[in-house]
Scaffold this motif. Structure first.
Motif, PDB file in Angstrom:
ATOM      1  N   GLY A 291       4.786  12.250 -12.223  1.00 51.67           N
ATOM      2  CA  GLY A 291       3.339  12.410 -12.354  1.00 51.67           C
ATOM      3  C   GLY A 291       2.568  12.061 -11.104  1.00 51.67           C
ATOM      4  O   GLY A 291       1.347  12.166 -11.088  1.00 51.67           O
ATOM      5  N   ASN A 292       3.245  11.600 -10.043  1.00 52.50           N
ATOM      6  CA  ASN A 292       2.517  11.275  -8.813  1.00 52.50           C
ATOM      7  C   ASN A 292       3.299  11.718  -7.571  1.00 52.50           C
ATOM      8  O   ASN A 292       3.357  11.015  -6.568  1.00 52.50           O
ATOM      9  CB  ASN A 292       2.166   9.784  -8.750  1.00 52.50           C
ATOM     10  N   GLN A 293       3.881  12.929  -7.661  1.00 50.42           N
ATOM     11  CA  GLN A 293       4.674  13.426  -6.535  1.00 50.42           C
ATOM     12  C   GLN A 293       3.835  13.664  -5.286  1.00 50.42           C
ATOM     13  O   GLN A 293       4.382  13.835  -4.203  1.00 50.42           O
ATOM     14  CB  GLN A 293       5.407  14.725  -6.934  1.00 50.42           C
ATOM     15  N   GLN A 294       2.494  13.652  -5.463  1.00 49.90           N
ATOM     16  CA  GLN A 294       1.636  13.770  -4.281  1.00 49.90           C
ATOM     17  C   GLN A 294       1.927  12.627  -3.314  1.00 49.90           C
ATOM     18  O   GLN A 294       1.699  12.739  -2.122  1.00 49.90           O
ATOM     19  CB  GLN A 294       0.148  13.698  -4.685  1.00 49.90           C
ATOM     20  N   LEU A 295       2.360  11.475  -3.874  1.00 46.66           N
ATOM     21  CA  LEU A 295       2.716  10.351  -3.020  1.00 46.66           C
ATOM     22  C   LEU A 295       4.112  10.619  -2.476  1.00 46.66           C
ATOM     23  O   LEU A 295       5.101  10.049  -2.894  1.00 46.66           O
ATOM     24  CB  LEU A 295       2.655   9.048  -3.828  1.00 46.66           C
ATOM     25  N   SER A 296       4.172  11.532  -1.535  1.00 45.23           N
ATOM     26  CA  SER A 296       5.445  12.004  -1.003  1.00 45.23           C
ATOM     27  C   SER A 296       6.096  10.917  -0.152  1.00 45.23           C
ATOM     28  O   SER A 296       5.435   9.959   0.259  1.00 45.23           O
ATOM     29  CB  SER A 296       5.190  13.234  -0.146  1.00 45.23           C
ATOM     30  N   PRO A 297       7.375  11.050   0.119  1.00 42.52           N
ATOM     31  CA  PRO A 297       8.034  10.070   0.995  1.00 42.52           C
ATOM     32  C   PRO A 297       7.298   9.904   2.314  1.00 42.52           C
ATOM     33  O   PRO A 297       7.193   8.795   2.829  1.00 42.52           O
ATOM     34  CB  PRO A 297       9.420  10.680   1.198  1.00 42.52           C
ATOM     35  N   GLU A 298       6.747  11.001   2.830  1.00 45.57           N
ATOM     36  CA  GLU A 298       6.034  10.907   4.105  1.00 45.57           C
ATOM     37  C   GLU A 298       4.785  10.030   3.968  1.00 45.57           C
ATOM     38  O   GLU A 298       4.480   9.207   4.832  1.00 45.57           O
ATOM     39  CB  GLU A 298       5.624  12.308   4.595  1.00 45.57           C
ATOM     40  N   VAL A 299       4.052  10.225   2.868  1.00 51.80           N
ATOM     41  CA  VAL A 299       2.848   9.418   2.631  1.00 51.80           C
ATOM     42  C   VAL A 299       3.241   7.949   2.486  1.00 51.80           C
ATOM     43  O   VAL A 299       2.622   7.056   3.075  1.00 51.80           O
ATOM     44  CB  VAL A 299       2.105   9.911   1.367  1.00 51.80           C
ATOM     45  N   LEU A 300       4.299   7.696   1.721  1.00 52.73           N
ATOM     46  CA  LEU A 300       4.703   6.314   1.477  1.00 52.73           C
ATOM     47  C   LEU A 300       5.141   5.627   2.773  1.00 52.73           C
ATOM     48  O   LEU A 300       4.805   4.483   3.035  1.00 52.73           O
ATOM     49  CB  LEU A 300       5.851   6.276   0.463  1.00 52.73           C
ATOM     50  N   ARG A 301       5.866   6.369   3.589  1.00 52.96           N
ATOM     51  CA  ARG A 301       6.307   5.783   4.856  1.00 52.96           C
ATOM     52  C   ARG A 301       5.123   5.537   5.788  1.00 52.96           C
ATOM     53  O   ARG A 301       5.086   4.545   6.517  1.00 52.96           O
ATOM     54  CB  ARG A 301       7.305   6.710   5.550  1.00 52.96           C
ATOM     55  N   ALA A 302       4.147   6.452   5.768  1.00 55.99           N
ATOM     56  CA  ALA A 302       2.983   6.280   6.649  1.00 55.99           C
ATOM     57  C   ALA A 302       2.201   5.031   6.264  1.00 55.99           C
ATOM     58  O   ALA A 302       1.685   4.323   7.128  1.00 55.99           O
ATOM     59  CB  ALA A 302       2.094   7.522   6.575  1.00 55.99           C
ATOM     60  N   VAL A 303       2.115   4.761   4.972  1.00 54.87           N
ATOM     61  CA  VAL A 303       1.351   3.585   4.521  1.00 54.87           C
ATOM     62  C   VAL A 303       2.188   2.315   4.704  1.00 54.87           C
ATOM     63  O   VAL A 303       1.683   1.278   5.126  1.00 54.87           O
ATOM     64  CB  VAL A 303       0.916   3.760   3.053  1.00 54.87           C
ATOM     65  N   GLY A 304       3.456   2.420   4.381  1.00 54.95           N
ATOM     66  CA  GLY A 304       4.329   1.236   4.460  1.00 54.95           C
ATOM     67  C   GLY A 304       4.432   0.569   3.108  1.00 54.95           C
ATOM     68  O   GLY A 304       3.422   0.358   2.436  1.00 54.95           O
ATOM     69  N   LEU A 305       5.644   0.224   2.709  1.00 55.67           N
ATOM     70  CA  LEU A 305       5.845  -0.349   1.372  1.00 55.67           C
ATOM     71  C   LEU A 305       5.126  -1.687   1.215  1.00 55.67           C
ATOM     72  O   LEU A 305       4.805  -2.096   0.109  1.00 55.67           O
ATOM     73  CB  LEU A 305       7.340  -0.522   1.082  1.00 55.67           C
ATOM     74  N   GLU A 306       4.870  -2.386   2.346  1.00 52.15           N
ATOM     75  CA  GLU A 306       4.196  -3.687   2.215  1.00 52.15           C
ATOM     76  C   GLU A 306       2.734  -3.530   1.799  1.00 52.15           C
ATOM     77  O   GLU A 306       2.109  -4.488   1.374  1.00 52.15           O
ATOM     78  CB  GLU A 306       4.333  -4.504   3.510  1.00 52.15           C
ATOM     79  N   ARG A 307       2.200  -2.328   1.921  1.00 55.51           N
ATOM     80  CA  ARG A 307       0.827  -2.113   1.465  1.00 55.51           C
ATOM     81  C   ARG A 307       0.771  -1.269   0.200  1.00 55.51           C
ATOM     82  O   ARG A 307      -0.221  -0.653  -0.117  1.00 55.51           O
ATOM     83  CB  ARG A 307      -0.021  -1.503   2.595  1.00 55.51           C
ATOM     84  N   LEU A 308       1.879  -1.300  -0.521  1.00 54.97           N
ATOM     85  CA  LEU A 308       1.919  -0.634  -1.819  1.00 54.97           C
ATOM     86  C   LEU A 308       1.770  -1.714  -2.896  1.00 54.97           C
ATOM     87  O   LEU A 308       2.534  -2.676  -2.926  1.00 54.97           O
ATOM     88  CB  LEU A 308       3.254   0.104  -1.979  1.00 54.97           C
ATOM     89  N   HIS A 309       0.749  -1.596  -3.723  1.00 58.05           N
ATOM     90  CA  HIS A 309       0.449  -2.639  -4.709  1.00 58.05           C
ATOM     91  C   HIS A 309       0.651  -2.092  -6.109  1.00 58.05           C
ATOM     92  O   HIS A 309       0.165  -1.014  -6.434  1.00 58.05           O
ATOM     93  CB  HIS A 309      -0.989  -3.127  -4.546  1.00 58.05           C
ATOM     94  N   VAL A 310       1.388  -2.840  -6.901  1.00 56.14           N
ATOM     95  CA  VAL A 310       1.645  -2.416  -8.276  1.00 56.14           C
ATOM     96  C   VAL A 310       0.714  -3.193  -9.192  1.00 56.14           C
ATOM     97  O   VAL A 310       0.623  -4.418  -9.085  1.00 56.14           O
ATOM     98  CB  VAL A 310       3.113  -2.684  -8.663  1.00 56.14           C
ATOM     99  N   VAL A 311      -0.002  -2.483 -10.057  1.00 54.24           N
ATOM    100  CA  VAL A 311      -0.922  -3.158 -10.972  1.00 54.24           C
ATOM    101  C   VAL A 311      -0.597  -2.758 -12.409  1.00 54.24           C
ATOM    102  O   VAL A 311      -0.168  -1.639 -12.666  1.00 54.24           O
ATOM    103  CB  VAL A 311      -2.402  -2.809 -10.658  1.00 54.24           C
ATOM    104  N   ALA A 312      -0.751  -3.685 -13.321  1.00 54.54           N
ATOM    105  CA  ALA A 312      -0.540  -3.402 -14.748  1.00 54.54           C
ATOM    106  C   ALA A 312      -1.093  -4.557 -15.554  1.00 54.54           C
ATOM    107  O   ALA A 312      -1.121  -5.690 -15.076  1.00 54.54           O
ATOM    108  CB  ALA A 312       0.959  -3.237 -15.043  1.00 54.54           C
ATOM    109  N   THR A 313      -1.518  -4.265 -16.772  1.00 52.36           N
ATOM    110  CA  THR A 313      -1.904  -5.364 -17.650  1.00 52.36           C
ATOM    111  C   THR A 313      -0.629  -6.069 -18.123  1.00 52.36           C
ATOM    112  O   THR A 313       0.456  -5.491 -18.099  1.00 52.36           O
ATOM    113  CB  THR A 313      -2.657  -4.850 -18.885  1.00 52.36           C
ATOM    114  N   GLU A 314      -0.784  -7.319 -18.551  1.00 55.76           N
ATOM    115  CA  GLU A 314       0.390  -8.049 -19.055  1.00 55.76           C
ATOM    116  C   GLU A 314       0.998  -7.319 -20.236  1.00 55.76           C
ATOM    117  O   GLU A 314       2.216  -7.305 -20.414  1.00 55.76           O
ATOM    118  CB  GLU A 314       0.002  -9.475 -19.468  1.00 55.76           C
ATOM    119  N   ALA A 315       0.147  -6.714 -21.061  1.00 56.17           N
ATOM    120  CA  ALA A 315       0.648  -6.011 -22.244  1.00 56.17           C
ATOM    121  C   ALA A 315       1.550  -4.845 -21.830  1.00 56.17           C
ATOM    122  O   ALA A 315       2.571  -4.575 -22.459  1.00 56.17           O
ATOM    123  CB  ALA A 315      -0.521  -5.503 -23.085  1.00 56.17           C
TER     124      ALA A 315
END
Lengths: 361, 526
Positions: A291-315
């Motif tokens: 559902g988020n293939q727009q975030l291609s490997p190239e995009v992810l590498r350009a941003v860097g995994l250290e600036r990738l933030h995962v968010v979710a409610t505790e539930a």
């Protein structure tokens, strides 16, 4: 062992260009116009390569050309072609091919998304064990391996079967179409997406505050799809499309519904000043690749995994039932670069350290 | 034929009395009891204060009320009746088997301890008395500190903090002061806790300004040690952990946890609020911890006092002793004194000496039991819990997630997931129905990681017959859920009020925390 293979050659073409799906000739035409490259055959070949490495005795029965033969040959196999489709291929071809293959194989592999799974369900029902090689955009159904290589692994393991749901979005809402029999290999076959628990602005206010604190003026925030991320944006007073990848700068929605190329342009222009915030798919745990293939490997590498933030409610974290988060970026090497544990922001100054699927090697 | 009930008549002479049902027939008292303010009868008086010739000191103007307090005017018997009626409308440990309080631990408080705190030498103590006139009380507190030192293995104890969150906040403040004193206050801004530690182990440090990282349980229900390895680093200020956790599972790798955190320069803080099951068996210090706290109401048999702010105790190693709240109680071999001159102290946590009546009760309880008695408490509470587990797991629809086949310490977090899937009845609804049989079932089991949770902690206070009765009630309610779920869904039926609209508890327009607020909202008066 005898394995059948049906590839939906256009499955997933809409993903990277931000079209959310690939159903219908019109969407496919738009995707190609936007520069989409079909990747279903390539991913099917990864699965077959893995399978052949584990089961040298495997015999592949498939469809001529793009619907399977090419993928099998790319994997170094010599398939038996038992069906020929028209041109361009259609859903009816998938149904007819699956029907032709089912009585002759021990396991039917198909490469596609939820729409393809529906076609396979219609064609074979529970008459033969089935496994999906994920190449679609969303993949709500529980009939897919977690990634193409895992599909090869699962196909190679003789194991018990379980009923797994075929789910697809109809008019924006997920609907259950029935069940296929899939190999019961829990860590390698994905769970069905569960409906999101009610995500209210209250529940995500802390997450929104925490995310804001990570950003400096001039930073870009690429916000992945989902009701959680949409609620986060709502706390900031922004209305964003729920299924798209959206880019935010300060208080502005800079680029709604961006495709991979646009994202790459935007983030490449801001080295070290672009962040990505993602939420896992409820119940399923997919962080990337569904559902988020727009975030291609190239995009992810350009941003860097250290600036990738995962968010979710505790539930939402609780609803994963301890199953690890999953990534399937389409780039095996990048998948391996993810840490074994990621910090999931659950509120202001609150994180949960959560496991990511163990590396596959 | 049903099994004989614990209430079955035992002698022929009793045979004239009809056999009691296996489950107690219970109905909560229902008095049409007005609020005490509505019982106000102008001119009526409770006590007549004797006239005195002694000079009455006048208060400084800033302290005196402008007008008399608006207390209701009532006679003594009216006051007594009012509260007697109210007491019958409650569920409590003095009335019923109260196992279902879950992690909040209700245990029996011996009535004799109340006589000590009613003694005028305690009851009439004034917090501003000269030290020379309170030597006896200071001696009790000093000795209680000594006992808690021995129980925890730590070097110093403070009785200043309240229990629960207050004690944890105190410990977090000491952790912060410790790192600040070493020049690492800014750098160490993260605190690690676990999902099944008491939620306040996350909440208190967050209130104190820390970032909180939570470790999830692994497949066996133990905190994920691999996640801890990924979490620790130069930013780690401390690990705050409950052991056994609220699942009743004891973490057998706790020393390794402590080593990992110490290895990066962090401190380790043991939440010993659930010390009931480990008294005399294991100690915070022995597992390598730097700090710990006790909730005296949980383990040492003092009243809860309004749901928590009762007496607590913080215990620390000598490395942290300089940061203890002030004043500390010191003894030079002849006299006790309060030491306020402690420059590195985190300051005052509570006024005066802490909650003296509860500290006296805790001291009396420990002294009455002695070392062997404390160990017997732990053994009995663990035995009671595992006996109850064996009874509860016979009930259809209930399970005990994690660490299958392993014993629990003094509590267990069960799941009614299967019963819910089979019948649609939720854990919370079971809790309401259980009250129809005169017992309590606390419905807070945070975090809600275990589906349809139920947390039971029977402590050492209950007899085998009590445990059997409680399990029989749960079994009866589960049976009802399968046979006639509507009965459970619409419970309670035997309470003074039936189902309330939960939403009203969340709605500031309806709740009233004071009489004045109630009148403003309901009566229209100011």
């Amino acid at each position: 062992m005898k394995v059948g293979l049906v590839v939906n050659p256009v499955a997933g073409v809409g993903g990277r260009v931000g079209l959310k799906g690939s159903d219908g000739a019109e969407v496919q035409a738009r995707a190609f116009a936007l520069g989409a490259v079909p990747r279903a055959a390539e991913r099917a070949a990864v699965a077959l390569t893995e399978l052949a490495a584990r089961r040298p005795d495997v015999a592949v029965l498939t469809v001529a050309g793009a619907m399977g033969e090419e993928a099998a040959r790319a994997a170094g196999l010599v398939p038996e072609v038992v069906f020929a489709a028209g041109e361009p291929t259609s859903a009816a071809d998938t149904v007819a091919a699956a029907r032709a293959l089912a009585p002759r194989v021990d396991l039917l592999l198909f490469a596609g998304g939820d729409g393809t799974a529906r076609d396979v369900l219609e064609a074979v029902g529970d008459s033969v064990p089935v496994l999906g090689i994920p190449t679609g955009v969303k993949m709500h159904s529980a009939v897919f391996a977690v990634n193409p290589r895992a599909a090869g692994e699962v196909a190679a393991i003789a194991s018990g079967l379980r009923d797994a749901e075929v789910v697809d979005r109809v008019d924006g809402s997920p609907r259950l179409f029935g069940c296929l029999r899939v190999p019961d290999v829990p860590a390698r076959v994905q769970q069905r997406k569960t409906g999101s628990s009610s995500v209210t602005p209250d529940a995500v206010a802390g997450i929104a505050t925490e995310l804001r604190a990570l950003l400096s003026p001039g930073d870009l925030l690429v916000l992945g799809p989902g009701t959680t991320t949409r609620a986060v944006a709502a706390v900031w007073g922004l209305e964003v499309p729920v299924l798209g990848v959206n880019v935010i700068e300060g208080d502005e929605l800079l680029a709604p519904d961006a495709g991979a190329d646009q994202l790459l342009d935007l983030v490449s222009g801001r080295p070290a000043h672009a962040h990505i915030a993602l939420t896992p798919i409820g119940g399923q745990g997919f962080l990337l690749g569904r559902g988020n293939q727009q975030l291609s490997p190239e995009v992810l590498r350009a941003v860097g995994l250290e600036r990738l933030h995962v968010v979710a409610t505790e539930a939402k974290v609780a609803a994963l039932g301890g199953r690890p988060l999953l990534v399937d970026t389409g780039d095996d090497a990048l998948d391996q670069e993810f840490p074994r544990y990621v910090r999931v922001v659950t509120g202001w100054r609150r994180t949960i350290l959560y496991p990511l699927s163990e590396r596959q090697s | 034929m049903s099994a004989p009930s614990p209430h079955t008549p035992v002698s022929p002479a009793d045979a004239r009395i009809a056999p009691k049902p296996r489950l107690r027939r219970f109905h909560q008292a229902r008095w049409d009891e007005p609020l005490i303010f509505e019982l106000d009868s102008p001119g009526e008086r409770g006590v007549e204060v004797p006239i005195t010739d002694l000079p009455v000191p006048t208060l400084p103007a800033g302290l005196a009320r402008a007008a008399a307090p608006a207390l209701p005017e009532m006679s003594q018997p009216h006051v007594l009746r009012h509260y007697m009626r109210l007491s019958q409308e409650t569920l409590g440990v003095d009335l019923n088997v109260d196992i279902g309080q879950g992690t909040c631990t209700m245990k029996y408080s011996p009535k004799v301890n109340d006589s000590f705190v009613r003694d005028p030498r305690i009851a009439e103590l004034h917090p501003l008395q000269d030290e020379g006139t309170v030597q006896g009380v200071l001696e009790i507190l000093y000795r209680l500190e000594g006992l808690l030192k021995e129980i925890s293995g730590m070097d110093r104890v403070s009785l200043q903090p309240g229990s629960g969150s207050s004690a944890i906040y105190t410990n977090v403040s000491m952790i912060r002061a410790y790192h600040a004193a070493r020049g690492e206050g800014e750098q160490r801004d993260e605190i690690i806790t676990t999902q099944f530690s008491h939620p306040t182990n996350a909440a208190a440090p967050k209130t104190a300004g820390y970032k909180v990282i939570t470790l999830m349980p692994d497949a066996d229900g133990y905190p994920d040690i691999e996640a801890l390895r990924a979490a620790v680093g130069p930013r780690t200020a401390a690990l705050l952990i409950t052991n056994p956790e609220d699942t009743g599972i004891f973490n057998p790798r706790i020393e390794e946890f402590v080593r990992l955190v110490h290895g990066v320069g962090g401190l380790c803080c043991y939440d010993q609020a659930n010390a009931n099951g480990i008294l005399g068996i294991t100690r915070a210090r022995d597992a390598g911890f730097d700090l710990c706290h006790f909730n005296l109401h949980k383990t040492f048999s003092t009243p809860h006092m309004c749901g928590g702010p009762a007496a607590g105790a913080s215990a620390v190693t000598s490395a942290l002793a300089p940061f203890l709240p002030r004043p500390t109680i010191e003894f030079d071999g002849a006299r006790y004194r309060l030491d306020d001159d402690r420059p590195e102290s985190i300051g005052k946590i509570r006024p005066f000496y802490g909650v003296v009546p509860n500290l006296v009760r805790a001291y009396a309880w420990i002294m009455a039991l002695g070392a062997e008695g404390l160990r017997a408490v732990a053994e009995t509470s663990v035995l009671n819990n595992n006996y109850l587990i064996s009874k509860v797991l016979e009930i259809e629809g209930v399970s005990l997630p994690y660490a299958r086949g392993r014993r629990r310490v003094e509590q267990a977090r069960y799941s009614w997931e299967k019963l819910n899937a089979d019948t649609g009845v939720h854990s919370e609804q079971i809790g309401y129905r259980v009250s129809d049989f005169g017992t309590h079932y606390w419905t807070s089991h945070h975090p809600y990681l275990v589906p349809e949770p139920m947390t039971l902690e029977p402590t050492e206070s209950y007899s085998q017959a009590d445990l059997d009765e409680y399990a029989a009630i749960l079994a009866a309610v589960a049976r009802e859920a399968y046979e006639d779920p509507e009965v459970v869904r619409t419970a309670p039926h035997n309470g003074p009020i039936h189902q309330m609209r939960d939403a009203s508890l969340e709605d500031p327009g309806t709740w009233a925390v004071t009489w004045r607020a109630y009148r403003r909202k309901v009566g229209g008066a100011a």
